[in-house]
Design a protein around this motif. Structure first.
Motif, PDB file in Angstrom:
ATOM      1  N   GLY A   1       3.462  13.402-199.120  1.00  0.00           N
ATOM      2  CA  GLY A   1       3.605  14.059-197.832  1.00  0.00           C
ATOM      3  C   GLY A   1       2.470  13.742-196.879  1.00  0.00           C
ATOM      4  N   SER A   2       2.681  14.059-195.616  1.00  0.00           N
ATOM      5  CA  SER A   2       1.747  13.645-194.579  1.00  0.00           C
ATOM      6  C   SER A   2       0.386  14.334-194.667  1.00  0.00           C
ATOM      7  N   GLY A   3       0.308  15.500-195.283  1.00  0.00           N
ATOM      8  CA  GLY A   3      -0.972  16.183-195.400  1.00  0.00           C
ATOM      9  C   GLY A   3      -1.695  15.889-196.694  1.00  0.00           C
ATOM     10  N   SER A   4      -1.198  14.953-197.448  1.00  0.00           N
ATOM     11  CA  SER A   4      -1.733  14.688-198.777  1.00  0.00           C
ATOM     12  C   SER A   4      -3.136  14.112-198.747  1.00  0.00           C
ATOM     13  N   ARG A   5      -3.916  14.552-199.725  1.00  0.00           N
ATOM     14  CA  ARG A   5      -5.238  13.964-199.932  1.00  0.00           C
ATOM     15  C   ARG A   5      -5.206  13.026-201.130  1.00  0.00           C
ATOM     16  N   GLU A   6      -4.016  12.735-201.629  1.00  0.00           N
ATOM     17  CA  GLU A   6      -3.863  11.879-202.794  1.00  0.00           C
ATOM     18  C   GLU A   6      -3.798  10.413-202.380  1.00  0.00           C
ATOM     19  N   THR A   7      -4.532   9.592-203.117  1.00  0.00           N
ATOM     20  CA  THR A   7      -4.554   8.146-202.905  1.00  0.00           C
ATOM     21  C   THR A   7      -4.497   7.489-204.274  1.00  0.00           C
ATOM     22  N   VAL A   8      -3.763   6.386-204.385  1.00  0.00           N
ATOM     23  CA  VAL A   8      -3.698   5.658-205.651  1.00  0.00           C
ATOM     24  C   VAL A   8      -4.249   4.254-205.437  1.00  0.00           C
TER      25      VAL A   8
ATOM     26  N   VAL B   1       7.993  -7.183-187.394  1.00  0.00           N
ATOM     27  CA  VAL B   1       6.921  -6.976-188.375  1.00  0.00           C
ATOM     28  C   VAL B   1       5.769  -6.210-187.731  1.00  0.00           C
ATOM     29  N   LYS B   2       5.436  -6.549-186.516  1.00  0.00           N
ATOM     30  CA  LYS B   2       4.361  -5.843-185.812  1.00  0.00           C
ATOM     31  C   LYS B   2       4.711  -4.378-185.616  1.00  0.00           C
ATOM     32  N   ARG B   3       5.939  -4.101-185.225  1.00  0.00           N
ATOM     33  CA  ARG B   3       6.373  -2.718-185.039  1.00  0.00           C
ATOM     34  C   ARG B   3       6.331  -1.950-186.360  1.00  0.00           C
ATOM     35  N   TYR B   4       6.776  -2.593-187.439  1.00  0.00           N
ATOM     36  CA  TYR B   4       6.757  -1.901-188.720  1.00  0.00           C
ATOM     37  C   TYR B   4       5.320  -1.682-189.204  1.00  0.00           C
ATOM     38  N   TYR B   5       4.456  -2.638-188.960  1.00  0.00           N
ATOM     39  CA  TYR B   5       3.048  -2.462-189.314  1.00  0.00           C
ATOM     40  C   TYR B   5       2.475  -1.243-188.576  1.00  0.00           C
ATOM     41  N   ASP B   6       2.748  -1.142-187.298  1.00  0.00           N
ATOM     42  CA  ASP B   6       2.251  -0.004-186.522  1.00  0.00           C
ATOM     43  C   ASP B   6       2.789   1.314-187.070  1.00  0.00           C
ATOM     44  N   PHE B   7       4.062   1.327-187.468  1.00  0.00           N
ATOM     45  CA  PHE B   7       4.661   2.504-188.098  1.00  0.00           C
ATOM     46  C   PHE B   7       3.955   2.814-189.416  1.00  0.00           C
ATOM     47  N   TRP B   8       3.769   1.795-190.245  1.00  0.00           N
ATOM     48  CA  TRP B   8       3.101   1.955-191.541  1.00  0.00           C
ATOM     49  C   TRP B   8       1.695   2.497-191.351  1.00  0.00           C
ATOM     50  N   LYS B   9       0.968   1.929-190.423  1.00  0.00           N
ATOM     51  CA  LYS B   9      -0.412   2.335-190.166  1.00  0.00           C
ATOM     52  C   LYS B   9      -0.464   3.808-189.760  1.00  0.00           C
ATOM     53  N   GLU B  10       0.416   4.204-188.881  1.00  0.00           N
ATOM     54  CA  GLU B  10       0.454   5.598-188.416  1.00  0.00           C
ATOM     55  C   GLU B  10       0.783   6.568-189.557  1.00  0.00           C
ATOM     56  N   LYS B  11       1.686   6.164-190.420  1.00  0.00           N
ATOM     57  CA  LYS B  11       2.159   7.045-191.488  1.00  0.00           C
ATOM     58  C   LYS B  11       1.229   7.088-192.699  1.00  0.00           C
ATOM     59  N   TYR B  12       0.613   5.969-193.066  1.00  0.00           N
ATOM     60  CA  TYR B  12      -0.102   5.883-194.339  1.00  0.00           C
ATOM     61  C   TYR B  12      -1.609   5.663-194.255  1.00  0.00           C
TER      62      TYR B  12
ATOM     63  N   ASN C   1     -17.594   4.896-191.953  1.00  0.00           N
ATOM     64  CA  ASN C   1     -16.148   4.770-191.794  1.00  0.00           C
ATOM     65  C   ASN C   1     -15.514   4.327-193.098  1.00  0.00           C
ATOM     66  N   LEU C   2     -14.623   5.152-193.597  1.00  0.00           N
ATOM     67  CA  LEU C   2     -13.856   4.837-194.788  1.00  0.00           C
ATOM     68  C   LEU C   2     -12.388   5.004-194.440  1.00  0.00           C
ATOM     69  N   TYR C   3     -11.546   4.258-195.123  1.00  0.00           N
ATOM     70  CA  TYR C   3     -10.106   4.400-194.945  1.00  0.00           C
ATOM     71  C   TYR C   3      -9.455   4.498-196.312  1.00  0.00           C
ATOM     72  N   ARG C   4      -8.373   5.260-196.359  1.00  0.00           N
ATOM     73  CA  ARG C   4      -7.590   5.351-197.577  1.00  0.00           C
ATOM     74  C   ARG C   4      -6.124   5.260-197.198  1.00  0.00           C
ATOM     75  N   ILE C   5      -5.299   4.944-198.183  1.00  0.00           N
ATOM     76  CA  ILE C   5      -3.858   4.888-197.985  1.00  0.00           C
ATOM     77  C   ILE C   5      -3.258   6.147-198.600  1.00  0.00           C
ATOM     78  N   ARG C   6      -2.545   6.899-197.777  1.00  0.00           N
ATOM     79  CA  ARG C   6      -1.892   8.125-198.241  1.00  0.00           C
ATOM     80  C   ARG C   6      -0.798   7.763-199.230  1.00  0.00           C
ATOM     81  N   HIS C   7      -0.768   8.486-200.336  1.00  0.00           N
ATOM     82  CA  HIS C   7       0.253   8.247-201.357  1.00  0.00           C
ATOM     83  C   HIS C   7       1.628   8.567-200.783  1.00  0.00           C
TER      84      HIS C   7
END
Length: 86
Positions: free
Chosen positions: A35-42, A3-14, A25-31
């Motif tokens: 794609g990785s360059g997306s500025r879209e968030t839902v 679970v920790k490894r997947y969380y780290d993967f998720w964090k890096e990707k999204y 400091n603001l954070y958003r979740i990439r849709h």
């Protein structure tokens, strides 16, 4: 550990750090489908992101900072279709 490894993967990707006004400091979740360059968030992504970060607080040393950043981003970027929001 899985679970920790997947969380780290998720964090890096999204998880995306966004610098707001005055260095806030603001954070958003990439849709997922954008794609990785997306500025879209839902909104669902922001909500799930806050839950995930809170659940992983024992593993994530910056959990509160990230959670607060996700919350603040959602407050600064409300949905255009949510007319019931106050």
């Amino acid at each position: 550990d899985d679970v920790k490894r997947y969380y780290d993967f998720w964090k890096e990707k999204y998880l995306v750090k966004v610098v707001g006004n005055a260095g806030e400091n603001l954070y958003r979740i990439r849709h997922n489908k954008s794609g990785s360059g997306s500025r879209e968030t839902v909104s669902e992504g922001q909500g799930y992101g806050m839950i995930i970060v809170a659940l992983m607080a024992g593993h994530e040393p910056e959990a509160k900072k990230i959670f607060d950043g996700l919350w603040n981003f959602s407050r600064k970027h409300p949905s255009n279709t949510d007319t019931g929001r106050t």
